[in-house]
Design a protein around this motif. Structure first.
Motif, PDB file in Angstrom:
ATOM      1  N   GLY A 116       1.083  -1.376  -0.373  1.00 49.79           N
ATOM      2  CA  GLY A 116       0.070   0.195   0.408  1.00 49.79           C
ATOM      3  C   GLY A 116       0.734   1.257   0.008  1.00 49.79           C
ATOM      4  N   LEU A 117       2.072   0.952   0.678  1.00 49.55           N
ATOM      5  CA  LEU A 117       2.711   2.014   0.914  1.00 49.55           C
ATOM      6  C   LEU A 117       3.587   2.377  -0.289  1.00 49.55           C
ATOM      7  CD1 LEU A 117       3.302   3.325   3.526  1.00 49.55           C
ATOM      8  CD2 LEU A 117       5.162   2.344   3.771  1.00 49.55           C
ATOM      9  N   LEU A 118       3.894   1.465  -1.125  1.00 49.67           N
ATOM     10  CA  LEU A 118       4.686   1.792  -2.285  1.00 49.67           C
ATOM     11  C   LEU A 118       4.066   2.229  -3.540  1.00 49.67           C
ATOM     12  CD1 LEU A 118       6.707  -1.533  -1.634  1.00 49.67           C
ATOM     13  CD2 LEU A 118       7.420   0.516  -1.631  1.00 49.67           C
ATOM     14  N   SER A 119       2.610   1.615  -3.386  1.00 52.51           N
ATOM     15  CA  SER A 119       1.427   2.036  -4.403  1.00 52.51           C
ATOM     16  C   SER A 119       1.422   3.780  -4.618  1.00 52.51           C
ATOM     17  CB  SER A 119       0.280   1.912  -4.292  1.00 52.51           C
ATOM     18  OG  SER A 119       1.030  -0.063  -4.564  1.00 52.51           O
ATOM     19  N   SER A 120       1.255   4.133  -3.380  1.00 54.14           N
ATOM     20  CA  SER A 120       1.332   5.879  -2.674  1.00 54.14           C
ATOM     21  C   SER A 120       2.220   6.440  -2.970  1.00 54.14           C
ATOM     22  CB  SER A 120       0.992   6.217  -1.549  1.00 54.14           C
ATOM     23  OG  SER A 120       0.018   5.211  -0.912  1.00 54.14           O
ATOM     24  N   ALA A 121       3.672   6.176  -2.844  1.00 56.09           N
ATOM     25  CA  ALA A 121       5.492   5.879  -3.484  1.00 56.09           C
ATOM     26  C   ALA A 121       5.025   6.238  -4.460  1.00 56.09           C
ATOM     27  CB  ALA A 121       6.211   5.733  -2.524  1.00 56.09           C
ATOM     28  N   ILE A 122       4.729   5.080  -5.536  1.00 54.10           N
ATOM     29  CA  ILE A 122       5.159   5.295  -7.068  1.00 54.10           C
ATOM     30  C   ILE A 122       3.801   6.375  -7.666  1.00 54.10           C
ATOM     31  CG2 ILE A 122       5.006   3.815  -9.115  1.00 54.10           C
ATOM     32  CD1 ILE A 122       5.577   1.646  -6.762  1.00 54.10           C
ATOM     33  N   GLU A 123       3.242   6.599  -6.947  1.00 50.42           N
ATOM     34  CA  GLU A 123       2.262   7.422  -7.425  1.00 50.42           C
ATOM     35  C   GLU A 123       2.155   9.711  -6.836  1.00 50.42           C
ATOM     36  OE1 GLU A 123      -3.135   9.121  -7.011  1.00 50.42           O
ATOM     37  OE2 GLU A 123      -2.273   7.097  -5.408  1.00 50.42           O
TER      38      GLU A 123
END
Lengths: 413, 413
Positions: free
Chosen positions: A402-409
């Motif tokens: 979840g964290l990575l998805s937000s960061a990538i976005e």
């Protein structure tokens, strides 16, 4: 605590050694305190899962040692280690296919970390160069910094060190006037990358170093923690004269005893072990005797099989969770053994900042930068699958994803 | 063993660090193997007499720790040491009159030997100077050599360091361009001399060092092993901001656990402890937990009283035998505590040669040269009274006296 007057603190600053500035806290230790918070899923520490050990049996044999041999077990011992444990280490190495070491070439150390310190003490002047993988073990990088040694990465791929890159790197560094002392390598299940040096490259790596007059420091704490595939020969077994081999009981038995060893080429042995004696006199006698009794009285190879069955399941659980939850932009390694998986995120994401968010999201890991001698791993991170169960791994990877998805976005914006 | 080809051995010689040449075997360790021969009376080693320990009790509490807290006791721990032991160390220091240390200023070490290594790592560049007594602890001298540090003796008499001599020495060394980093001192029952720094000199020594901007490294393993007289204040208690204090469980409990500690001025603490972490990650967890339980569950002060009653008798037996048997030309110290008596023979007698004869005559000791930073102790030797019984001490001194009489006679010819 006592606050020193400013003048005294300033005077003390002037007393610091040149090397003191380079002695830093390891990022792994930074998160050590964090990892004690039970609300967090820790995928950070490489702690072996000791609940699998036969604790009753270890308690009994330890009790017997103290009762029957207490005055010996609690006394100073030889700087070389106990005679019995040194003999047994020969058998432990034989289980990894190393049959060219005699007991006279073995010194017991305070964990294999202190063998790295000894190697630097004996071989490295300030300004010297050592070669290593990138990424590599953060504790080794800290030791190199403490000795003011430049750690120069050698090119690797999914099969570990690339022989041609090693040749080229040596040539290039020597052309620049650098003094290369040794190649530090973790050929099996590298910490943090999980990558293993391919069997077919090993002979060539060994030959290059010998031809070039560069020692090899082979760090092999995870070699017996293989969950699939075929073991490759250790570098030490390929060249007993040019390889210092570092082994450890931390992963195959228990790290809290702080007992490792080094197998050293005969002609270098005396210098090497004296460097350790100057630091700590001798490894703790009781701890060595506990390990000796454990090796004698317990099916220690069967115990490693038990560890491996557990770690294999956990690795599989982590790989499955990564496949299921991770954004497609993130790539990761698929280790055949050891404790760690190495994630690569898109450029521009700083995993050190991500860790702060991870604490809030309930998952922790080790940011990649700490492991990188080139300092080019800000967008990478290390996950450990050894110390928590499958369900917790899945939960941790889900939180992380979840964290990575937000960061990538956010990074793409 | 594998003999390397000459070309490789030569290549490896070229890889050695500048400091490697200075890393030597301690003379104490030289005779370690010898001392295992039961036909010899060993007055050599400073081994505490562990037969006095409550071994059954230690066995039981250790067994309980492993059974009930095994996964913690056998796991990696904090580089600072366990929270519980650090708290208890405050109480142990209080028993020596040190009440100005808080737990945040305490780091647990791999014996106090490793605290010396840490101090050198943090403060000493190659070529720097440290001040010390002459004679002083051989392990400290070895550490200084490993860091390419010059150990400069300061004048002493039967009351330890002479304040005026310290002032003069600092002036003289600085005039010669030397960089003095710290004064290394064993104020209580110096190893090997047995001499104690007089109470009335301590404040002045502390003030000189503070004024001159020189740290003090106070090594106090024997402080609580006092057999008569009044304890003097530790240097640390007189100046918490300029003294790094090194303590040890080796003599008041058991050396085979390899656990000591340092109390460090607050503003220097972080640098100091990180230097240790870079060497060995953390002290062994199990060993710390054993000591914690021992301190909690055993009358550890009463145990020291037991040790002291025994050591006092042995010291008295040795002093009596020396008075009875020793040739008049030999002088010796009369320590109020600790483990050692220091003998001075007529000039021209080499105690290293004498040791070879001692082995034939059935008595061993440590030749003085090893303990002397000035190299002017060839005619001196160290006797330990801690580890053998009164009758054996008398027998050993008698054998030694015969040897000395012959040597003096031959020397006079």
């Amino acid at each position: 605590m006592t606050a020193a007057p400013q003048s005294l603190a300033t005077a003390h600053e002037a007393l610091l050694s040149d090397r003191a500035a380079g002695i830093k806290q390891s990022a792994v230790r930074d998160v050590f305190e964090l990892s004690l918070d039970p609300s967090l899923v820790s995928l950070a520490g490489g702690n072996p899962f000791l609940q699998l050990l036969p604790l009753e049996k270890i308690a009994q044999l330890t009790s017997r040692i103290i009762t029957e041999q207490g005055p010996e077990a609690l006394q100073y011992g030889s700087g070389l280690g106990t005679a019995e444990l040194r003999e047994q280490i020969i058998e432990v190495m034989a289980a990894e296919g190393i049959t060219n070491v005699t007991v006279d070439d073995v010194v017991v150390t305070n964990g294999s970390q202190s063998a790295q310190d000894m190697a630097c003490k004996v071989f490295c002047n300030p300004g010297d160069t050592v070669l290593c993988e990138d990424p590599t073990y953060v504790g080794a990088l800290n030791t190199f910094e403490a000795y003011q040694v430049a750690a120069r990465p050698v090119g690797t791929d999914d099969n570990g060190l690339i022989p041609d890159a090693l040749r080229e790197r040596i040539r290039e560094l020597r052309a620049a006037g650098e003094h290369i002392k040794f190649l530090y390598t973790i050929p099996n299940f590298n910490n943090p990358s999980g990558i293993t040096l391919a069997a077919e490259r090993r002979q060539e790596i060994v030959e290059i170093c010998r031809e070039e007059g560069i020692l090899i420091l082979e760090d092999n704490p995870y070699g017996m923690l293989r969950y699939e595939g075929q073991a490759a020969p250790t570098l030490r077994s390929l060249d007993p004269e040019n390889v210092i081999y570092m082994g450890s009981f931390s992963k195959i038995f228990a790290p809290g005893l702080r007992i490792g060893w080094a197998a050293v080429p005969t002609h270098l042995f005396r210098r090497f072990y004296l460097a350790g004696e100057a630091v700590a006199l001798c490894p703790p006698t009781l701890n060595q005797m506990i390990i000796s009794a454990y090796l004698n009285e317990h099916d220690w190879k069967g115990q490693i099989t038990k560890y491996n069955d557990l770690y294999r399941s956990r690795r599989d659980a982590m790989l499955q969770a990564l496949a299921q939850y991770l954004p497609a932009e993130v790539s990761y390694t698929r280790p055949e053994g050891g404790f760690f998986i190495w994630l690569t995120l898109p450029q521009g994401i700083d995993t050190y900042e991500l860790l702060q968010q991870g604490v809030k999201a309930g998952v922790i890991f080790i940011p990649g930068a700490a492991f990188s001698p080139s300092g080019q791993a800000d967008n990478k991170l290390r996950l450990a699958f050894c110390s928590v169960d499958e369900a917790t791994i899945a939960e941790g990877v889900q939180r992380l994803s979840g964290l990575l998805s937000s960061a990538i976005e956010a990074n793409g914006r």
